[in-house]
Motif scaffolding. Sequence first.
Motif, PDB file in Angstrom:
ATOM      1  N   TYR A   1     -52.144  78.137  21.769  1.00 21.15           N
ATOM      2  CA  TYR A   1     -50.948  78.376  22.567  1.00 21.15           C
ATOM      3  C   TYR A   1     -51.335  79.023  23.890  1.00 21.15           C
ATOM      4  CZ  TYR A   1     -48.497  77.757  18.141  1.00 21.15           C
ATOM      5  OH  TYR A   1     -48.029  77.257  16.959  1.00 21.15           O
TER       6      TYR A   1
ATOM      7  N   LYS B   1     -55.574  81.200  19.937  1.00 21.88           N
ATOM      8  CA  LYS B   1     -55.970  80.227  18.926  1.00 21.88           C
ATOM      9  C   LYS B   1     -55.548  80.798  17.580  1.00 21.88           C
ATOM     10  CE  LYS B   1     -59.948  77.702  17.143  1.00 21.88           C
ATOM     11  NZ  LYS B   1     -61.371  77.409  17.361  1.00 21.88           N
TER      12      LYS B   1
ATOM     13  N   THR C   1     -54.174  75.847  15.993  1.00 19.48           N
ATOM     14  CA  THR C   1     -53.229  75.513  17.059  1.00 19.48           C
ATOM     15  C   THR C   1     -53.489  76.482  18.196  1.00 19.48           C
ATOM     16  OG1 THR C   1     -51.610  74.865  15.391  1.00 19.48           O
ATOM     17  CG2 THR C   1     -50.794  75.211  17.629  1.00 19.48           C
TER      18      THR C   1
END
Length: 135
Positions: free
Chosen positions: A7, A21, A5
């Motif tokens: 951000y 990451k 994911t």
Amino acid sequence: GGMSTVYLAEELQTKEQVALKWVRRAQMRRFGISEQDVQREAELMRGIDHPALPRIREQFVSEEGCIIVMDRVKGQTLADILHRDGTLSVRQTCDLGIRLCQVLSAVGAARARRNAGGGKEIPPHADGRAQYHDR
């Protein structure tokens, strides 16, 4: 693709926007990779200077997984463009293919340098096709 994911964050000292990451341990298990694999890949990417790849600034390991701090990449994803336009023209497809080949060449050269002393090779498919995975 799906292992991490990303951000948007702000670097506290410089106030620059960066990308975090986060590769969670559960995803590492799901994809069959280790913390060392993630760290090794980040170190590999840190050694690549290519305008189409973000610069790796730092990497951390936590109880929850690995965090890689990298430059923020502004722009649209291919999915965004296809959603908006429906398709790519032949010229756009060719331009994208050429850029992807240039990036993959830089990654391949970095891996070859890393493995020059006799390391793990990435085998091609049984039919001889090369395959690149960005876990």
